[in-house]
Design an enzyme around this catalytic site. Structure first.
Site, PDB file in Angstrom:
ATOM      1  N   ASP A 174     112.409 -32.449  77.473  1.00 41.94           N
ATOM      2  CA  ASP A 174     112.798 -33.818  77.781  1.00 41.94           C
ATOM      3  C   ASP A 174     113.875 -33.765  78.868  1.00 41.94           C
ATOM      4  OD1 ASP A 174     112.825 -36.662  77.351  1.00 41.94           O
ATOM      5  OD2 ASP A 174     114.737 -36.392  76.320  1.00 41.94           O
ATOM      6  N   ASP A 182     116.245 -36.923  80.061  1.00 43.89           N
ATOM      7  CA  ASP A 182     117.441 -37.713  79.747  1.00 43.89           C
ATOM      8  C   ASP A 182     118.058 -37.232  78.438  1.00 43.89           C
ATOM      9  OD1 ASP A 182     117.417 -39.685  81.908  1.00 43.89           O
ATOM     10  OD2 ASP A 182     115.559 -40.391  81.008  1.00 43.89           O
TER      11      ASP A 182
END
Length: 350
Positions: free
Chosen positions: A27, A29
């Site tokens: 991922d 963010d």
């Protein structure tokens, strides 16, 4: 495929995770960066993992930017990446729509350039108004400057009965100044106005996992994320292992309260966790009133009298958290629970 993770304690690994898995599905963010700036230890950790032979792929529910733009940003931060290394929820929802709509279909878009580019790549035509004869509506994160009138356009079209899609439904997104509303909050606006339900493509749902597998070809992937309800649940749904890092939205108390589908295989402070093994969490029956006692490093944890989560010992606080996970998750079983975790977590200083 996943190891036999019993979901009642974090797993151990005798080798560095970057060697145990062929691909990290990262991922962005809250894991690699926040608010556009690299998270501490991310750049050097990813560089070391990559130099050791691990393939790095970046899997994000943020549909705002194109893969080219994301790869350029990563490279500027010191994490060399190509557009092919980036998989977005915009790509996942565009494939989902292309499988259901005729080629050349006009689609009302509420979102950013990343969503428009992904639709065009699948032969769909983005339009801006409910009066432009769209046959479907799609929402993706449009950034903090997305005009309120865009939600009205989506509502007009959805209320007419057009199929409605969403790249993802993350309610929040981490930034440099804190936690901000995500695409899920925008989707709720249209849901409230219309009473309709969208088809959703992003993590933790199967369309995103399918998109990731098709684009990376990973044989033994490790999902790395900061969110229990997207990254970790997505790994659970896909039958693959996961590493939770504590650099984003999930804190220690939320981790302890996680139901089985939100329990990561491994947990670490940050991306340095890719470069090390993981200690085992062991358990033994206590002769006293503590029942089953869980041990990791210099710490022990147990649930006493069916309500108190107790932590004792010293050493790396992260080992204490791992021991607490074993105690709390075993006590909870398959259900939510009401243990008071504040005192135990406060003792760790995490």
């Amino acid at each position: 495929m996943s190891q036999q993770h019993d979901r009642y304690r974090p797993a151990g690994s005798s080798t560095a995770l970057s060697a145990a898995y062929d691909t990290a599905l990262l991922d962005l963010d809250g894991v690699v960066y926040a608010g556009g700036e690299a998270i501490v230890h991310a750049v050097e950790s990813l560089g070391t993992a990559r130099d050791g032979g691990m393939h790095l792929a970046y899997v994000t529910n943020n549909a705002l930017r194109t893969p080219d733009a994301v790869a350029e940003h990563l490279t500027e931060l010191g994490v060399p990446a190509e557009a092919a290394d980036v998989i977005t929820s915009a790509q996942a929802v565009a494939r989902l729509m292309a499988d259901q709509l005729p080629a050349g279909s006009r689609v009302l878009v509420v979102g950013g350039e990343g969503l428009r580019v992904a639709l065009r790549e699948r032969g769909l035509v983005p339009v801006e108004s409910a009066d432009d004869d769209p046959v479907a509506v799609v929402q993706g994160y449009g950034g903090p400057d997305l005009a309120w009138g865009r939600f009205a356009e989506a509502s007009y079209a959805v209320a007419r009965g057009l199929p409605w899609y969403a790249s993802n439904t993350d309610l929040t997104i981490p930034g440099a100044r804190g936690i901000a509303p995500g695409n899920g909050a925008a989707v709720e606006v249209v849901r409230i106005a219309t009473g309709a339900e969208p088809q959703v493509a992003g993590k933790p749902l199967p369309p995103m996992h399918r998109e990731t597998v098709l684009r990376t070809g990973a044989k033994r992937p490790l999902v790395v994320g900061d969110r229990l309800d997207t990254d970790i649940e997505g790994a659970f749904n896909g039958g693959v292992d996961s590493l939770l890092v504590l650099t984003g939205v999930t804190d220690a108390a939320q981790l302890l309260a996680a139901p089985p589908q939100h329990r990561p295989t491994y947990v670490d402070r940050d991306l340095r966790g890719l470069l090390t093994g993981q200690p085992d969490v062991t358990s033994e029956r206590s002769e006293g009133d503590a029942g089953e006692v869980f041990r990791c490093g210099g710490w022990t944890a147990a649930v006493r009298d069916g309500e108190d989560l107790v932590l004792e010992g010293e050493g790396d606080p992260l080992d204490g958290l791992r021991a607490l996970c074993g105690a709390a998750w075993t006590f909870a079983g398959e259900a939510a629970f009401g243990l008071d975790t504040e005192k135990a977590v406060a003792a760790l200083g995490l």
